[in-house]
Design an enzyme around this catalytic site. Structure first.
Site, short mmCIF file in Angstrom:
data_model
loop_
_atom_site.label_atom_id
_atom_site.label_comp_id
_atom_site.label_asym_id
_atom_site.label_seq_id
_atom_site.Cartn_x
_atom_site.Cartn_y
_atom_site.Cartn_z
N GLY A 132 0.85 -1.19 0.00
CA GLY A 132 0.00 0.00 0.00
C GLY A 132 0.88 1.23 0.00
O GLY A 132 1.27 1.73 -1.06
N ARG A 268 -33.44 25.50 12.88
CA ARG A 268 -33.67 24.65 14.06
C ARG A 268 -33.82 25.49 15.34
O ARG A 268 -32.94 26.27 15.68
CB ARG A 268 -32.51 23.68 14.20
CG ARG A 268 -32.48 22.86 15.49
CD ARG A 268 -33.47 21.74 15.47
NE ARG A 268 -33.20 20.79 16.55
CZ ARG A 268 -34.09 19.92 17.00
NH1 ARG A 268 -35.29 19.88 16.44
NH2 ARG A 268 -33.80 19.08 17.96
N GLN A 337 -22.31 17.28 14.12
CA GLN A 337 -22.57 17.64 15.52
C GLN A 337 -23.64 18.74 15.61
O GLN A 337 -24.52 18.69 16.47
CB GLN A 337 -21.27 18.09 16.18
CG GLN A 337 -21.34 18.24 17.69
CD GLN A 337 -21.44 16.90 18.40
OE1 GLN A 337 -21.13 15.86 17.83
NE2 GLN A 337 -21.90 16.92 19.65
N LEU A 338 -23.55 19.71 14.71
CA LEU A 338 -24.53 20.81 14.73
C LEU A 338 -25.94 20.33 14.37
O LEU A 338 -26.92 20.89 14.83
CB LEU A 338 -24.08 21.92 13.77
CG LEU A 338 -22.90 22.77 14.26
CD1 LEU A 338 -22.36 23.63 13.13
CD2 LEU A 338 -23.31 23.65 15.44
N GLU A 364 -4.49 7.84 -2.38
CA GLU A 364 -3.50 8.71 -3.06
C GLU A 364 -2.31 9.00 -2.15
O GLU A 364 -1.65 10.03 -2.26
CB GLU A 364 -4.14 10.04 -3.53
CG GLU A 364 -5.37 9.89 -4.41
CD GLU A 364 -5.06 9.44 -5.82
OE1 GLU A 364 -3.90 9.08 -6.10
OE2 GLU A 364 -5.99 9.41 -6.65
#
Length: 381
Positions: A132, A268, A337-338, A364
């Site tokens: 890899g 919200r 999270q928000l 990459e």
């Protein structure tokens, strides 16, 4: 952007074209592609009609011969809808560019006309089950036999394996670790070429991934790209642009999640007011935007360096890839999270971007390898 940091009118036009294509063809469908593990080949080929299959292939070969910054703008715009689809197009571009940049007239004439239009789609095959980060340790062999090479070995994590038409493959023709590697173009349907079962992945569900297996696979000698032993150099040259593109995909995905978070927090309500009115929310959004703009500025600078073939282009590509992919994942994580518990639901796009962007700090070249490249380059001076 202003002054010397401004995008040109042409670059803005390219960006706008990519954004419109994404809004019309990718964004409305990306959630369904992820859910059903659908590979949107027809949409990818529509992108080819805009020239997005040969972004930095030369005009002589039918490409649109743009720079790496223009390519980054296109990848960033498309990743706003679906990072997996955008990254897939990046991989195709890297493979087409390698054939154009390093191939002789015969191999270019044979493959590029259909790759440029994306009538045929290409993959890049370097990674193996045992190699890899240590890419030069690859074991897939290519032995000359008359007017063919016989390939044996297995490639791992190959995007499009089983779906794509063309594979740009690194295989060992000599004993030297890096100078014993050559580059071949292998066509789908070649006898001795087979594909593993599609991998079940955390993300990138719209992009199929599987092993590419060679068992006495006979490849015409005319499909050799460049000279024997030059393959590893070609592979590494392709990675500077690939790293910029994957960084740009992180920027696009993160920008989408930041935009979604801004809209959601204004809407919200908690404790009798929009959560956007709370200072904590504003501070989180401010940090997300700042991190994203800093990563974008470094990535665009690195892209300009790669286009100009600047001596420090590899260092800057590595720095930009590391920062953009880490920052992108961080921004998406904070967006989730928000959104609170709703961010964890598939009704909203945030969790998909959270999954899709996670792999960008691995492929990459891992972000640990990026640090190694930068550190070594600094100490070499």
């Amino acid at each position: 952007m202003t002054g010397q940091f401004a995008l040109t009118d042409d670059q803005l036009a390219i960006q706008e074209m990519a954004r419109k294509f994404t809004a019309d063809n990718i964004t409305p469908h990306a959630g369904e592609w992820d859910e059903t593990h659908h590979f949107p080949k027809e949409v990818i080929q529509q992108a080819g009609e805009l020239g997005f299959g040969a972004i930095y292939v030369s005009e002589e070969s039918g490409g649109i011969a743009l720079g790496r910054l223009e390519a980054a703008l296109i990848m960033e715009a498309m990743a706003y809808g679906c990072p997996a689809t955008s990254a897939y197009i990046s991989i195709h571009n890297m493979a087409a560019w390698m054939i154009d940049r390093f191939g002789g007239d015969a191999v270019k004439a044979k493959f590029l006309p259909e790759l440029v239009t994306m009538e045929k789609i290409a993959s890049y095959a370097l990674t193996e089950p045992g190699s890899g980060s240590d890419a030069a340790a690859l074991k897939t062999s290519a032995v000359k036999d008359g007017d063919h090479y016989v390939l044996n070995g297995t490639k791992q994590f190959i995007s499009g394996s089983g779906y794509n038409d063309v594979y740009v493959v690194m295989a060992r023709t000599g004993d030297h670790k890096s100078k014993g590697i050559s580059c071949f173009v292998v066509e789908k349907g070649t006898e001795g070429l087979s594909h593993g079962t599609p991998e079940k992945k955390l993300g990138w569900n719209a992009s199929p991934t599987a092993q590419l297996i060679f068992e006495d696979c006979r490849v015409p000698a005319e499909n050799l790209v460049g000279a024997e032993g030059d393959g590893f150099r070609f592979a590494m040259a392709g990675l500077d642009g690939g790293r910029l593109n994957i960084g740009a995909c992180s920027l696009g995905g993160a920008q989408r999640c930041l935009d979604e978070a801004v809209a959601y927090t204004k809407d919200r309500q908690q404790f009798g007011q929009p959560i956007a009115d709370f200072q904590n929310t504003q501070f989180m959004l401010a940090d997300m935007a700042t991190e994203l703009e800093a990563a974008r500025a470094l990535l665009y600078l690195a892209a300009a360096k790669v286009t100009e073939n600047a001596p420090d282009k590899t260092r800057f590509s590595a720095m930009a890839k590391r920062l953009a992919t880490d920052s992108g994942s961080n921004v998406v994580n904070n967006a989730l999270q928000l959104f609170g518990g709703y961010g964890y639901l598939k009704d909203y796009p945030i969790e998909r971007f959270w999954r899709d962007l996670r792999v960008h700090s691995i492929l990459e070249g891992t972000n640990q390898v990026m640090r190694m490249i930068v550190g070594r380059d600094m100490l070499r001076q």
